[in-house]
Design an enzyme around this catalytic site. Structure first.
Site, short mmCIF file in Angstrom:
data_model
loop_
_atom_site.label_atom_id
_atom_site.label_comp_id
_atom_site.label_asym_id
_atom_site.label_seq_id
_atom_site.Cartn_x
_atom_site.Cartn_y
_atom_site.Cartn_z
N ASP A 52 0.87 -1.17 0.00
CA ASP A 52 0.00 0.00 0.00
C ASP A 52 0.91 1.22 0.00
OD1 ASP A 52 -1.53 2.24 0.66
OD2 ASP A 52 -2.86 1.13 1.98
N LYS A 69 -2.95 12.34 -1.83
CA LYS A 69 -2.01 12.77 -0.81
C LYS A 69 -0.83 13.49 -1.47
CE LYS A 69 -3.27 8.96 2.32
NZ LYS A 69 -4.13 9.73 3.23
#
Length: 411
Positions: free
Chosen positions: A196, A222
């Site tokens: 991830d 992000k």
């Protein structure tokens, strides 16, 4: 001393000009890019064109005329450069949760004789929830093993582990783990490695191909600054694509999607990892956002992130000493991602009071103040200002005000 040092570091910053590629609000130091990246300057015009011309005027013709159909693979290849993936192995679309479920279950199916799925007890909650779901569906034993202990457990359980599912960066503390070593340990045990990359893509020189990673997923909002709700990506190593048997077999992954066959036949290569109609406006926003990385090498991003995080730690040592803070993030640069976390019993009200003063970070339960550093737009002067403001908040008691004691839904 700290002021002069910040100025000198900023003057020598080879990425300083990249800051102009972002629309940053005046009077704000933004250190929450590890949750939601700042707005890239290229995005508004692209979104406006997508809404008014491509959707408003060209309508459904845009699937062909404006390249909507190719967008998931085109954007995937662009993003792939940032995670060390050669073209044809990354696809963009759907959410991180969907991509995670699809790839993790597919990975576990590729090791039918193994009965263990390893994941991190400190993983982001969704990763743990989905690992449990995959375990229930396939009858696997999901074992939570901290990342630092995973290699030993893999060796002890060689031949019995289907997949090891981890993140290279601890989302709470910013601790960085050795992706190459853990991937090698998984392979030595006969397992597949699933990563991830939500807190790594766009902030670290991830080299998926070089370390022979098997599968990876990550979000687009992000460090990649694709905007709220930006679609996620999935990486499927080329050597696994022919055997990629995923559970969510949507029509966009069909070899002939417009033949409208009632039986699924997977497309070639990474195209079979496509699922459904992607959120096009968000997809195009993410594609535009990625242009902020044009001409930027991830090694330079990493070097600056280490400089920013190290300087933050130095500022905290000088200005916050004796005020109830402890450092949760490793000081060793080799073990530090692109964020710094401080522990304090009053974490939430401190962050809330700091935000009211124009310095935006966030907190994670129960006592962590988190500060994320995007090398494309954060400066060392920002870092110093943030710590100075935090010092002023805690010494002045601003965080004790009733307004900062009540927590909203999103912290």
């Amino acid at each position: 001393m700290l002021t002069e040092r910040a100025a000198a570091l900023d003057a020598a910053d080879p990425l300083a000009h990249i800051r102009d590629r972002f629309l940053l609000p005046d009077g704000v130091v933004y250190l929450d890019g590890n949750s939601l990246g700042a707005l890239p300057a290229a995005v508004p015009a692209v979104v406006e064109d997508a809404v008014h011309r491509q959707w408003g005027t060209d309508l459904i013709r845009s699937w062909n005329g404006n390249g909507w159909w190719e967008a998931p693979l085109r954007t995937g290849d662009t993003l792939g450069r940032l995670i060390g993936a050669a073209p044809g192995q990354t696809v963009v679309g759907d959410s991180t949760s969907v991509q995670l479920f699809n790839t993790l279950l597919a990975a576990a199916r590729m090791r039918p004789g193994a009965r263990l799925l390893l994941t991190d007890p400190d993983h982001f909650p969704t990763d743990q929830y989905i690992a449990d779901s995959v375990g229930r569906l396939l009858g696997l034993d999901v074992r939570r093993v901290p990342a630092r202990e995973a290699a030993a457990v893999l060796a002890a359980e060689a031949g019995n582990v289907a997949v090891a599912a981890y993140a290279p960066v601890d989302y709470r503390t910013g601790e960085l783990y050795d992706m190459a070593a853990l991937t090698a340990a998984a392979h030595a045990a006969g397992a597949l490695m699933h990563w991830d990359l939500c807190h790594a893509a766009g902030s670290l020189p991830v080299e998926l191909d070089a370390i022979e990673a098997d599968f990876a997923v990550g979000c687009g909002y992000k460090y990649l600054s694709g905007g709220p709700g930006a679609p996620a990506f999935a990486y499927v190593a080329r050597r696994h694509q022919a055997d990629f048997d995923h559970p969510l077999t949507g029509w966009h992954g069909h070899t002939e999607p417009f033949a409208m066959s009632g039986t699924y036949a997977p497309g070639d290569g990474i195209s079979r990892a496509r699922i459904s109609t992607p959120p096009l406006l968000s997809m195009l926003a993410l594609e535009a956002a990625l242009t902020a990385f044009d001409g930027v090498e991830m090694t330079a991003v990493r070097a600056k992130n280490l400089s920013l995080t190290g300087f933050f730690q130095d500022c905290a040592d000088t200005l916050l000493d004796g005020l109830g803070f402890t450092m949760a993030t490793p000081r060793d640069p080799e073990r530090r991602g692109s964020q710094v976390a401080l522990r304090h019993a009053e974490a939430y009200p401190l962050v809330a009071a700091l935000t009211a003063r124009g310095v935006i970070g966030d907190m994670r339960a129960h006592d962590l103040l988190r500060f994320g550093f995007n090398a494309l737009y954060v400066t060392h002067t920002d870092v110093l200002h943030a710590v100075q403001e935090l010092h002023a908040v805690v010494t002045g008691g601003a965080h004790l005000a009733p307004a900062f004691q009540q927590r909203p839904t999103v912290t």
